[in-house]
Scaffold this active site. Structure first.
Site, PDB file in Angstrom:
ATOM      1  N   CYS A  44      80.464  17.387  48.716  1.00 13.00           N
ATOM      2  CA  CYS A  44      80.453  18.849  48.791  1.00 13.00           C
ATOM      3  C   CYS A  44      79.669  19.321  50.018  1.00 13.00           C
ATOM      4  O   CYS A  44      78.474  19.031  50.134  1.00 13.00           O
ATOM      5  CB  CYS A  44      79.822  19.429  47.528  1.00 13.00           C
ATOM      6  SG  CYS A  44      79.631  21.224  47.585  1.00 13.00           S
ATOM      7  N   LYS A  71      82.635  18.188  34.108  1.00  8.88           N
ATOM      8  CA  LYS A  71      81.212  18.514  34.105  1.00  8.88           C
ATOM      9  C   LYS A  71      80.581  18.294  32.726  1.00  8.88           C
ATOM     10  O   LYS A  71      81.161  18.698  31.711  1.00  8.88           O
ATOM     11  CB  LYS A  71      81.018  19.984  34.508  1.00  8.88           C
ATOM     12  CG  LYS A  71      81.600  20.336  35.861  1.00  8.88           C
ATOM     13  CD  LYS A  71      81.648  21.839  36.060  1.00  8.88           C
ATOM     14  CE  LYS A  71      82.438  22.198  37.305  1.00  8.88           C
ATOM     15  NZ  LYS A  71      82.630  23.649  37.468  1.00  8.88           N
ATOM     16  N   VAL A  84      77.664  23.186  42.265  1.00  7.58           N
ATOM     17  CA  VAL A  84      76.594  22.549  43.031  1.00  7.58           C
ATOM     18  C   VAL A  84      76.540  23.249  44.391  1.00  7.58           C
ATOM     19  O   VAL A  84      77.531  23.810  44.843  1.00  7.58           O
ATOM     20  CB  VAL A  84      76.854  21.027  43.210  1.00  7.58           C
ATOM     21  CG1 VAL A  84      76.816  20.328  41.880  1.00  7.58           C
ATOM     22  CG2 VAL A  84      78.168  20.747  43.945  1.00  7.58           C
ATOM     23  N   SER A  98      73.446  27.537  47.804  1.00  7.06           N
ATOM     24  CA  SER A  98      72.882  26.736  48.900  1.00  7.06           C
ATOM     25  C   SER A  98      71.977  27.517  49.856  1.00  7.06           C
ATOM     26  O   SER A  98      70.895  27.020  50.209  1.00  7.06           O
ATOM     27  CB  SER A  98      73.991  26.012  49.674  1.00  7.06           C
ATOM     28  OG  SER A  98      74.875  26.906  50.319  1.00  7.06           O
TER      29      SER A  98
END
Length: 255
Positions: A44, A71, A84, A98
């Site tokens: 990712c 998941k 994520v 992020s």
């Protein structure tokens, strides 16, 4: 299991990796003292952002990889949207998204400051990243057009126009990095998608933007980039499985 990757390059690329947790996997225990935990997925680009910051700042951490196609139920306690990256501290605090994680790491851990202290310079970097978000969306348009066997010429032209804007920004700044004379947060926030130029089949456009091409080559030599880098053939093998909606994509290349 991926195919078409030489064993020596595969082992080097995967030596730092671990198998992802899936639905039914038990939740990991508390975060050990002295560490911070990143919930990630090996391929990712958004999760690579905090990995770059963790490496650049030398922050001791552990990584728990999550299979985003399967998941674990408990993962939604760590990331409400099931995405994520997500960060967990030893005292149980959860941080996700992020850019927010990266800003937190830079503020919470002293030394090697990656964001500028000057408010205007900081605002400039945030404006640049706003533009870069449109670059990212165009890259994914290219990927999905390729996946559906559609003509990518028009969307690649759109990408090149956005890339030229970045070239102008770097030319105007007249520094080797987008953040200045040395690599900084804005460079790390942009890098993961440049690492994937082969996947998106846009490497040719780097040669038409000499400032960005020079930046790209400098970034390849950065220690944090080297630590988090995945070889192009490994990425291509992953995205092939990903485009087939394979649950095995997250563990591509692992025994």
């Amino acid at each position: 299991m991926c195919t078409g990757i030489s064993s020596d390059r595969l082992s080097a690329a995967m030596s730092r990796s671990q198998r992802s947790l899936v639905k039914g996997s038990p939740a990991p225990g508390p975060v050990p003292e002295g560490l911070i935990r990143l919930y990630s997925m090996r391929f990712c680009p958004y999760a690579q952002r905090p990995l770059l910051v963790l490496a650049a700042k030398g922050i001791k951490h552990e990584v728990v990889n999550i299979n985003l196609k399967s998941k674990p139920d408990w993962f939604f306690e760590k990331s409400p949207l099931g995405l994520v990256p997500s960060l967990e501290t030893p005292d149980g605090k959860i941080i996700h998204d992020s850019p927010i994680i990266c800003d937190y790491l830079d503020e919470a851990y002293p030394g090697n400051k990656l964001t500028p202290a000057d408010p205007y310079e900081k605002a400039e970097e945030k404006m640049l990243l706003e533009h870069f978000s449109t670059v990212i969306s165009t890259l994914y348009k290219i990927f999905f057009a390729k996946k559906d066997n559609q003509n990518t010429t028009e969307v690649k032209e759109q990408f090149f126009e956005k890339l030229k804007k970045l070239e102008e920004d770097l030319t105007k700044k007249n520094t080797p990095y987008f953040g200045g004379q040395s690599v900084s947060m804005v460079d790390y926030m942009m890098w993961p998608w440049f690492e994937r130029v082969n996947v998106f089949d846009v490497l040719e456009f780097l040669e038409k933007t000499p400032r960005i091409n020079a930046w790209y080559k400098l970034m390849l030599q950065d220690p944090a980039v080297k630590e988090t880098y995945t070889e192009p053939d490994v990425l291509l093998a992953f995205y092939k499985l990903y485009s087939q909606n394979s649950v095995d994509a997250a563990d591509c290349g692992l025994d």
